[in-house]
Design a protein around this motif. Structure first.
Motif, PDB file in Angstrom:
ATOM      1  N   THR A  47       1.038   1.444  -1.185  1.00 15.84           N
ATOM      2  CA  THR A  47       0.060   0.347  -1.154  1.00 15.84           C
ATOM      3  C   THR A  47      -0.367   0.056   0.279  1.00 15.84           C
ATOM      4  O   THR A  47      -1.559  -0.153   0.566  1.00 15.84           O
ATOM      5  CB  THR A  47       0.660  -0.917  -1.799  1.00 15.84           C
ATOM      6  OG1 THR A  47       1.059  -0.623  -3.141  1.00 15.84           O
ATOM      7  CG2 THR A  47      -0.350  -2.047  -1.819  1.00 15.84           C
ATOM      8  N   LEU A  48       0.597   0.052   1.197  1.00 16.19           N
ATOM      9  CA  LEU A  48       0.278  -0.168   2.610  1.00 16.19           C
ATOM     10  C   LEU A  48      -0.580   0.967   3.161  1.00 16.19           C
ATOM     11  O   LEU A  48      -1.559   0.735   3.887  1.00 16.19           O
ATOM     12  CB  LEU A  48       1.571  -0.292   3.419  1.00 16.19           C
ATOM     13  CG  LEU A  48       2.358  -1.594   3.273  1.00 16.19           C
ATOM     14  CD1 LEU A  48       3.756  -1.444   3.866  1.00 16.19           C
ATOM     15  CD2 LEU A  48       1.619  -2.751   3.945  1.00 16.19           C
ATOM     16  N   LEU A  49      -0.230   2.216   2.820  1.00 14.64           N
ATOM     17  CA  LEU A  49      -0.992   3.357   3.322  1.00 14.64           C
ATOM     18  C   LEU A  49      -2.403   3.374   2.756  1.00 14.64           C
ATOM     19  O   LEU A  49      -3.351   3.772   3.444  1.00 14.64           O
ATOM     20  CB  LEU A  49      -0.274   4.656   2.974  1.00 14.64           C
ATOM     21  CG  LEU A  49       0.883   5.055   3.896  1.00 14.64           C
ATOM     22  CD1 LEU A  49       1.595   6.283   3.349  1.00 14.64           C
ATOM     23  CD2 LEU A  49       0.366   5.337   5.314  1.00 14.64           C
ATOM     24  N   SER A  50      -2.558   2.938   1.520  1.00 14.10           N
ATOM     25  CA  SER A  50      -3.887   2.875   0.926  1.00 14.10           C
ATOM     26  C   SER A  50      -4.771   1.877   1.677  1.00 14.10           C
ATOM     27  O   SER A  50      -5.943   2.149   1.970  1.00 14.10           O
ATOM     28  CB  SER A  50      -3.782   2.475  -0.548  1.00 14.10           C
ATOM     29  OG  SER A  50      -5.055   2.388  -1.140  1.00 14.10           O
ATOM     30  N   ALA A  51      -4.173   0.741   2.037  1.00 13.33           N
ATOM     31  CA  ALA A  51      -4.921  -0.257   2.810  1.00 13.33           C
ATOM     32  C   ALA A  51      -5.246   0.279   4.202  1.00 13.33           C
ATOM     33  O   ALA A  51      -6.343   0.048   4.727  1.00 13.33           O
ATOM     34  CB  ALA A  51      -4.115  -1.553   2.911  1.00 13.33           C
ATOM     35  N   ALA A  52      -4.296   1.004   4.795  1.00 14.27           N
ATOM     36  CA  ALA A  52      -4.529   1.594   6.115  1.00 14.27           C
ATOM     37  C   ALA A  52      -5.654   2.624   6.048  1.00 14.27           C
ATOM     38  O   ALA A  52      -6.524   2.679   6.935  1.00 14.27           O
ATOM     39  CB  ALA A  52      -3.250   2.230   6.641  1.00 14.27           C
ATOM     40  N   ALA A  53      -5.654   3.449   4.992  1.00 21.71           N
ATOM     41  CA  ALA A  53      -6.701   4.459   4.842  1.00 21.71           C
ATOM     42  C   ALA A  53      -8.079   3.799   4.709  1.00 21.71           C
ATOM     43  O   ALA A  53      -9.067   4.273   5.295  1.00 21.71           O
ATOM     44  CB  ALA A  53      -6.407   5.334   3.627  1.00 21.71           C
ATOM     45  N   SER A  54      -8.158   2.705   3.958  1.00 32.12           N
ATOM     46  CA  SER A  54      -9.428   1.981   3.815  1.00 32.12           C
ATOM     47  C   SER A  54      -9.881   1.426   5.161  1.00 32.12           C
ATOM     48  O   SER A  54     -11.075   1.452   5.494  1.00 32.12           O
ATOM     49  CB  SER A  54      -9.272   0.844   2.803  1.00 32.12           C
ATOM     50  OG  SER A  54      -8.991   1.352   1.510  1.00 32.12           O
ATOM     51  N   HIS A  55      -8.915   0.930   5.934  1.00 31.99           N
ATOM     52  CA  HIS A  55      -9.229   0.431   7.276  1.00 31.99           C
ATOM     53  C   HIS A  55      -9.795   1.555   8.138  1.00 31.99           C
ATOM     54  O   HIS A  55     -10.764   1.357   8.880  1.00 31.99           O
ATOM     55  CB  HIS A  55      -7.963  -0.154   7.906  1.00 31.99           C
ATOM     56  CG  HIS A  55      -8.147  -0.671   9.299  1.00 31.99           C
ATOM     57  ND1 HIS A  55      -8.922  -1.761   9.597  1.00 31.99           N
ATOM     58  CD2 HIS A  55      -7.643  -0.218  10.492  1.00 31.99           C
ATOM     59  CE1 HIS A  55      -8.897  -1.994  10.905  1.00 31.99           C
ATOM     60  NE2 HIS A  55      -8.138  -1.060  11.470  1.00 31.99           N
TER      61      HIS A  55
END
Length: 205
Positions: free
Chosen positions: A116-124
């Motif tokens: 979930t954290l990596l998905s948010a980072a990828a979107s960023h």
């Protein structure tokens, strides 16, 4: 199989200092179970006080290229990661996102917190036109390495660390061919830094 918790993401702020110190400390304690291979990682860890952590957060969050994302379950911070937008090299404009400090409480591992954290980072990263995502994690953190490899990350670099005083001593030793001289110079530099710091922190009359 236990149900996955409801994970809420948001940006970190200065008021999260105490919770983040607790998270980092909990993750460090879990790394001790990895045995002697984790010695180097453990040697780099020093638990900060809440005031120091708050100041560090304020410094980090004051940089426009930095972002800290925290994951919460029932209002408790149980995960965090740091995003840094930069260029691939100093001489081209290929933008990359460097993800560091992927911290997940041992109590919530294998519950999709990291993904979930990596998905948010990828979107960023996509929002900032980053072409590449780089994850920097400790070399002996076996579980994160296995996870990142599984989802497609490849190894592209090796990070090495040394105390600055030790590096200066060894470089000086090599230049002068004298181990004692190198150590003496390193000690003098350290003393000067400490004296300068002491003077700067003394209250003005």
């Amino acid at each position: 199989m236990s149900a996955r918790p409801h994970i809420v993401l948001r940006d970190a702020d200065r008021e999260d200092a105490a919770a983040l110190v607790a998270l980092w400390t909990e993750c460090f304690g879990a790394s001790q179970d990895e045995g002697s291979e984790a010695f180097t990682q453990q040697a780099l860890w020093r638990q900060p006080g809440v005031a120091e952590a708050a100041s560090a957060l304020e410094l980090t969050l004051g940089r426009p290229d930095k972002r800290i994302i925290v994951a919460l379950v029932d209002g408790e911070i149980i995960g965090a990661t740091v995003c840094d937008v930069t260029t691939l090299t100093p001489i081209n404009l290929t933008r990359v996102l460097i993800v560091t400090e992927i911290q997940v409480s041992p109590r919530f591992r294998r519950k999709s917190v990291a993904s979930t954290l990596l998905s948010a980072a990828a979107s960023h990263g996509e929002d900032h036109n980053c072409e590449i995502v780089i994850a920097a994690i400790p070399v002996h953190s076996r579980e994160p390495h296995r996870y990142l490899t599984k989802i497609g990350f490849n190894q592209i670099a090796v990070l090495r660390a040394i105390q600055s005083s030790k590096l200066r001593s060894r470089l000086t030793t090599k230049a002068t061919n004298s181990r004692d001289t190198g150590r003496l110079i390193a000690v003098r530099r350290t003393l000067r830094r400490r004296q300068g710091h002491s003077r700067s922190t003394q209250p003005r009359p």
